[in-house]
Design a protein around this motif. Structure first.
Motif, mmCIF file in Angstrom:
data_model
loop_
_atom_site.group_PDB
_atom_site.id
_atom_site.type_symbol
_atom_site.label_atom_id
_atom_site.label_comp_id
_atom_site.label_asym_id
_atom_site.label_seq_id
_atom_site.Cartn_x
_atom_site.Cartn_y
_atom_site.Cartn_z
ATOM 1 N N TRP A 125 -7.845 4.200 10.605
ATOM 2 C CA TRP A 125 -6.863 2.958 10.235
ATOM 3 C C TRP A 125 -8.159 1.950 9.391
ATOM 4 N N THR A 131 -6.253 -0.503 1.574
ATOM 5 C CA THR A 131 -5.146 -0.100 0.777
ATOM 6 C C THR A 131 -3.881 -0.533 1.112
ATOM 7 N N MET A 132 -3.657 -0.764 2.455
ATOM 8 C CA MET A 132 -2.295 -1.327 2.990
ATOM 9 C C MET A 132 -2.241 -2.726 2.907
ATOM 10 N N ALA A 151 0.129 2.319 -0.624
ATOM 11 C CA ALA A 151 -0.200 1.802 0.826
ATOM 12 C C ALA A 151 0.928 2.660 1.687
ATOM 13 N N SER A 152 2.228 2.803 1.180
ATOM 14 C CA SER A 152 3.313 3.504 1.931
ATOM 15 C C SER A 152 2.917 4.757 2.109
ATOM 16 N N ALA A 155 0.181 4.564 4.933
ATOM 17 C CA ALA A 155 0.910 4.093 6.153
ATOM 18 C C ALA A 155 1.413 5.200 6.825
#
Length: 712
Positions: A125, A131-132, A151-152, A155
């Motif tokens: 995490w 990036t997220m 990011a997706s 995630a």
């Protein structure tokens, strides 16, 4: 206390400083509109600066320089007063990922399978958070862009507790970003390597002594001394001396002009004869020699119309990929398949291939003798179908050659030529050189001269066997010295109708004869026009202020000229170009004088010759750095090849990524493999784009070989 006051004053905190290296911090480096690469280029153009690099996330800039206190002050002054052109609306100041960060990401990804779950979860995490967060910021402020896809994918992998996949995607994104930035940085450095001053040392008067100093040490108000054959390195005013200044690139005239105390001079002119002292008004980055540097600095970030269209299409494809990933997840509830799709995008390869190809091509062009001011110049060069040439200094050399020796009163042409050459022998002037060269070619013995007096920009007075000899213009002989020249008026009109200049020779107060000279056609001009025709140029037009007979004679010698316009005024050129454009022609204009500037601006591509005036260089998109018109054919080849490379890169990006996307959509690729293939294909396309300039050397080699063959 003094250091703190200095830091507050400049808005930058000096974080660390040793001899020849200084690191400064400032929140200003977080400004999204600040172009960090442009700031680096500005810093590296300062005297004594070897290297500058910024770290956006570390909010710092490190500058390596020669340790000179004056140069240190210049560095701090630049950072205190960052120019407006370093800021761009929309923001381009993206920070590049560092190699240690890439190594850390790769190491964590490799160790993830061996970590206990209690350590893998928080580590993953933490690694994926930047990036997220970047993706969330992009989504809120810019919409669905490639950062949202990345990011997706991260995630999704973290939510399904697939920590290895999440970390591997982050590591590959980091490696891909580092390699992309490295590739583009190298192409920038190629261009920056062309930033070399045209003059290294200049003569100045200091403390009543003449000393040689570095060009970079010149200051406004310095008294710069220029002698015969030297380039004027500054813009300024003559405060002492008398000289014939070759300003053919500025005025369009073949003959030098007389300058003396009180006259203004421009950098780039050449002293043909005499010696002058100039009070400098513009130095350093304000002179024409520094403007080439600014052209290249600006070219590091300019984008052509075709590049912008490609970028727009790439941006439109990102939401398609995002919608496909979300749609697959909604239909199949397969997070792995959705993550595989989201790791693929078209944007990276399409957007990055263009600047790499263009900058590589511009660097290749620079080393082959052509300065291209940005991507649009390269784009337009590939599209032109018409080239308009101004005659003087473009199709002709601006050098004079003796064509006729016409004695009067029963003398021979050899006697007249020897008499004129004897008087002109020690005079460094284009007319004098032409006359002496002709006498040498005929192996004529020159009579001994005495009491030689050079009247700058007028002529020569000398004595041979006690008789005065005058050589110069009709104005000099007739108006200043009282010699009757009315008997050759008809002859003069006939010679001038052939585009010739006249040199009058008198002996003992009587006109002895007339010598005609003509501006020499460039030997490669005809071949250059043929080469341009072979490369798809449908129409070649010649413009001149000369008489109709002169223009037609020159055009006949050149061949390949489709249209001629004569007796034009400077303002007529731009009007004629607009007429051609209105008729549907996409055209280039080649010229070199101040009076050519309106036409250079009006044309789709303005081309300036190497000896061009400052204003002409400023107005042109293309500047030839070598005195060879065949370089235009090389530039045309390079532009066409670059367009081919860009087209193939675009096709490859769309084709390869579509195949990867299809395989990911059907569940045949894992997110890790999908990310690997996408990044590998992007790097491969960038490598191909970097080959855009590969044909330039071959083209120039062929041109040189043809030149040698022609000389034989």
């Amino acid at each position: 206390m003094a250091a703190k006051a200095e830091n507050r004053k400049h808005g930058f905190t000096i974080a660390h400083e040793v001899e020849k290296r200084i690191r400064l911090r400032s929140r200003r480096l977080f400004d999204p509109s600040l172009d960090l690469r442009y700031l680096e280029a500005l810093a590296e153009s300062l005297p004594g600066v070897q290297r500058a690099r910024t770290n956006k996330w570390g909010s710092s800039i490190v500058i390596e320089y020669d340790g000179n206190p004056a140069n240190r002050a210049r560095i701090l002054n630049l950072l205190e007063n960052i120019p407006k052109d370093a800021y761009m609306p929309g923001g381009t100041g993206q920070g590049a990922i560092s190699l240690p960060t890439v190594g850390t990401q790769g190491a964590v990804a490799g160790l993830t399978p061996f970590m206990p779950a209690e350590a893998a979860a928080p580590t993953s995490w933490l690694l994926g958070m930047p990036t997220m967060l970047e993706g969330l910021h992009t989504l809120l402020y810019d919409g669905v862009k490639v950062e949202v896809l990345d990011a997706s994918a991260v995630a999704f992998s973290l939510l399904r507790r697939d920590y290895f996949t999440a970390n591997a995607i982050v590591a590959m994104l980091g490696l891909g970003s580092y390699m992309e930035n490295w590739t583009e940085k190298k192409s920038d450095e190629l261009l920056k390597s062309l930033l070399r001053p045209q003059v290294e040392k200049v003569s100045v008067e200091r403390d009543a002594r003449e000393v040689r100093v570095d060009f970079t040490d010149l200051a406004v108000g310095d008294l710069v001394i220029c002698g015969s054959g030297e380039l004027v390195p500054v813009d300024g005013v003559v405060v002492d001396g008398d000289a014939a200044l070759n300003q053919s690139s500025i005025t369009g005239e073949s003959l030098p002009v007389h300058v003396s105390e009180g006259d203004s001079v421009l950098s780039g002119a050449v002293v043909e004869d005499g010696r002058i002292k100039i009070a400098a008004q513009n130095v350093g980055r304000e002179t024409s020699m520094a403007r080439i540097g600014r052209f290249l600095e600006n070219s590091l970030r300019t984008r052509s119309t075709s590049q912008k269209k490609s970028d727009e299409l790439a941006d439109k494809l990102v939401p398609v990929t995002f919608a496909l990933g979300l749609g697959l997840f909604a239909l199949t509830r397969d997070v792995t398949r959705a993550a595989s799709v989201l790791t693929v995008d078209y944007s990276c390869a399409i957007k990055l291939a263009s600047p790499v190809a263009v900058k590589t091509a511009m660097h290749a062009a620079g080393h082959c003798g052509v300065l291209l001011k940005g991507a649009q110049a390269l784009d337009n060069l590939a599209r032109i179908d018409t080239i308009v040439f101004d005659k003087t200094g473009t199709l002709t050399r601006g050098n004079l050659k003796v064509t006729d020796v016409l004695p009067l009163g029963g003398g021979s042409d050899a006697e007249l030529l020897a008499l004129a050459a004897g008087a002109e022998e020690h005079y460094s002037h284009p007319v004098a050189r032409a006359v002496v060269a002709e006498a040498e070619a005929r192996a004529l013995p020159l009579p001994p001269m005495s009491q030689v007096d050079f009247i700058v920009a007028h002529g020569v007075s000398a004595y041979v066997e006690g008789e005065q000899v005058l050589v110069g213009s009709r104005h000099f002989l007739e108006d200043d010295e009282g010699v009757d020249c009315s008997g050759v008026e008809a002859l003069g009109r006939e010679l001038r109708s052939g585009g010739k200049s006249l040199l009058y020779v008198a002996r003992s107060g009587k006109l002895a004869g007339v010598i005609a000279l003509r501006d020499e056609l460039r030997p490669e001009a005809g071949q250059a026009l043929s080469m341009l025709k072979e490369r798809g140029i449908r129409k070649i037009v010649m413009l001149t202020g000369d008489h109709k007979d002169t223009a037609q004679s020159i055009a006949a010698d050149l061949g390949c000229v489709d249209e001629i316009h004569w007796e034009l005024k400077p303002e007529d050129k731009a009007d004629l170009l607009r007429e051609l454009q209105d008729a549907g022609h996409f055209l280039a204009f080649a010229g070199d004088g101040v009076n050519d500037a309106p036409a250079l601006v009006s044309a789709d591509v303005g081309i300036c010759m190497p000896g061009g005036a400052d204003l002409a260089r400023e107005a042109a998109q293309v500047v030839l750095l070598e005195d060879d018109l065949r370089l235009l054919a090389m530039a045309r080849d390079l532009a066409a090849n670059t367009q081919h490379v860009l087209t193939r890169s675009f096709q490859a990006a769309v084709g390869i990524n579509s195949a990867i996307l299809l395989a990911a959509s059907t569940g045949k690729l894992s997110p890790v493999v999908s990310a690997f293939l996408h990044n590998a294909s992007t790097l491969g396309i960038l490598g191909y784009a970097g080959m855009a300039g590969r044909g330039a050397k071959a083209t120039k080699t062929r041109s040189n070989a043809a030149n040698r063959s022609q000389e034989k």
